[in-house]
Design an enzyme around this catalytic site. Structure first.
Site, PDB file in Angstrom:
ATOM      1  NE  ARG A 149      -4.149  -0.356   2.501  1.00  0.00           N
ATOM      2  CZ  ARG A 149      -5.165  -1.188   2.743  1.00  0.00           C
ATOM      3  NH1 ARG A 149      -4.966  -2.463   2.922  1.00  0.00           N
ATOM      4  NH2 ARG A 149      -6.372  -0.717   2.819  1.00  0.00           N
ATOM      5  NE  ARG A 178     -15.708  -3.275   3.865  1.00  0.00           N
ATOM      6  CZ  ARG A 178     -14.484  -3.020   3.441  1.00  0.00           C
ATOM      7  NH1 ARG A 178     -14.044  -3.572   2.332  1.00  0.00           N
ATOM      8  NH2 ARG A 178     -13.720  -2.182   4.095  1.00  0.00           N
ATOM      9  NE  ARG A 198     -10.748   2.038   5.481  1.00  0.00           N
ATOM     10  CZ  ARG A 198     -11.896   1.359   5.300  1.00  0.00           C
ATOM     11  NH1 ARG A 198     -13.002   1.749   5.902  1.00  0.00           N
ATOM     12  NH2 ARG A 198     -11.925   0.321   4.521  1.00  0.00           N
TER      13      ARG A 198
HETATM   14  P1  ADP Z   1      -9.608  -1.670   3.125  1.00  0.00           P
HETATM   15  O1  ADP Z   1      -8.870  -2.213   1.927  1.00  0.00           O
HETATM   16  O2  ADP Z   1     -11.061  -1.691   2.924  1.00  0.00           O
HETATM   17  O3  ADP Z   1      -9.063  -0.365   3.604  1.00  0.00           O
HETATM   18  P2  ADP Z   1      -8.235  -3.513   4.935  1.00  0.00           P
HETATM   19  O4  ADP Z   1      -8.893  -4.539   5.756  1.00  0.00           O
HETATM   20  O5  ADP Z   1      -7.337  -3.937   3.838  1.00  0.00           O
HETATM   21  O6  ADP Z   1      -9.407  -2.601   4.388  1.00  0.00           O
HETATM   22  O7  ADP Z   1      -7.385  -2.537   5.892  1.00  0.00           O
HETATM   23  C1  ADP Z   1      -7.896  -1.993   7.078  1.00  0.00           C
HETATM   24  C2  ADP Z   1      -6.842  -1.116   7.746  1.00  0.00           C
HETATM   25  O8  ADP Z   1      -5.703  -1.919   8.095  1.00  0.00           O
HETATM   26  C3  ADP Z   1      -6.278  -0.010   6.877  1.00  0.00           C
HETATM   27  O9  ADP Z   1      -7.090   1.147   6.912  1.00  0.00           O
HETATM   28  C4  ADP Z   1      -4.914   0.222   7.526  1.00  0.00           C
HETATM   29  O10 ADP Z   1      -5.035   0.963   8.739  1.00  0.00           O
HETATM   30  C5  ADP Z   1      -4.493  -1.190   7.904  1.00  0.00           C
HETATM   31  N1  ADP Z   1      -3.703  -1.841   6.826  1.00  0.00           N
HETATM   32  C6  ADP Z   1      -4.101  -2.890   6.043  1.00  0.00           C
HETATM   33  N2  ADP Z   1      -3.137  -3.224   5.160  1.00  0.00           N
HETATM   34  C7  ADP Z   1      -2.102  -2.380   5.394  1.00  0.00           C
HETATM   35  C8  ADP Z   1      -0.812  -2.207   4.802  1.00  0.00           C
HETATM   36  N3  ADP Z   1      -0.387  -2.961   3.780  1.00  0.00           N
HETATM   37  N4  ADP Z   1      -0.013  -1.233   5.316  1.00  0.00           N
HETATM   38  C9  ADP Z   1      -0.414  -0.472   6.332  1.00  0.00           C
HETATM   39  N5  ADP Z   1      -1.614  -0.552   6.927  1.00  0.00           N
HETATM   40  C10 ADP Z   1      -2.459  -1.503   6.467  1.00  0.00           C
END
Ligand code: ADP
Length: 256
Positions: free
Chosen positions: A130, A168, A212
């Protein structure tokens, strides 16, 4: 007190050693993954896309019938939060605020997970990388091991995302996702797979959602540009029913 260079070499040492599991190194495991061993054609797949684009639904569909895991960094983090681990306690406030968890917390969790034996025949990454730093770190990890992942971007127009995210609902047990507007469960409020009452994630509230989406624009757009510049990005239209998105991904995978 440790000097900075000693700290760095210790970090590198930890990075390498956390990748060694029960006699088979992560090198071996990931190498087999790249080959799509044991009749598995998927290998390593990375799914990128904004929050709400349906990455977890597509991950689930993709791995159905292939015995490889979905590695969702959001689920991994939520699991740490639930268990109250030191990493989870630190990650919690970032997640609640709609911000990314720092790489220093995220990367060790991911590396530990990828070193487990069930990743041997391949895996689907949902929600990672990300940031540009994460993309570079993943590239380093995979190329050191001779791997080339399939990288998909699920594209959905921004104006649709807000509705998708507020609608969701998730099963707290099996993590299956639904949408009260576009993809409701058969029985209202209950998971089709295990009958558990569905919940709304605490970060699926409107003001956190906005943050987000901003974080995605700022941090993850550069990742997309990074892969696009290298000609490695496969764009998929995410603004259609999930089964059509899945069919598009499957057909791109088989034509590669
Ligand atoms: P979405 O894709 O709907 O935002 P996720 O379940 O993938 O939901 O992520 C939820 C939260 O977890 C994010 O808003 C972030 O705070 C954290 N997160 C998830 N993946 C990462 C990542 N690769 N790096 C940093 N934070 C992450």
């Amino acid at each position: 007190m440790q000097t900075e260079s000693r700290k760095v070499s210790r970090r590198n040492f930890l990075k390498e050693t956390t990748l060694a599991v029960g006699g088979a190194s992560a090198f071996t495991l990931l190498r087999r993954a790249s080959l799509g061993a044991a009749g598995n054609a998927l290998g390593v797949v990375v799914l990128l896309g904004p929050p709400g684009a349906g990455k977890s639904e597509q991950s689930r569909r993709l791995t159905e019938g292939h015995s490889i895991p979905v590695i969702s960094t959001g689920d991994l983090l939520r699991d740490h939060v639930r268990r109250g681990t030191p990493l989870g306690l630190q990650a919690d406030s970032y997640m609640k605020g709609g911000q990314l968890v720092p790489d220093s917390l995220m990367n060790p969790i991911l590396e530990e997970r990828l070193s487990q034996a069930d990743c041997e025949r391949g895996f689907v990454l949902d929600g990672y990388p990300r940031t540009l730093a994460q993309a570079e770190s993943l590239d380093a990890l995979l190329t050191r091991r001779g791997l080339s992942p399939h990288i998909f971007l699920i594209e959905v127009p921004t104006e649709r995302l807000l509705r998708l995210l507020t609608g969701r609902r998730v099963c707290p047990r099996c993590h299956r996702t639904y949408n009260i507007y576009s993809q409701p469960p058969q029985k209202e409020g209950l998971c089709d797979a295990d009958g558990r009452p569905l919940v709304q994630r605490s970060d699926d509230k409107e003001e956190v959602i906005r943050r987000r989406l901003e974080t995605y624009e700022k941090e993850t757009q550069p990742v997309i540009e990074y892969y696009a510049r290298q000609g490695r990005l496969l764009r998929v239209n995410g603004d259609q029913p999930p089964e059509k998105v899945a069919a598009e991904i499957e057909s791109r995978l088989t034509s590669q």
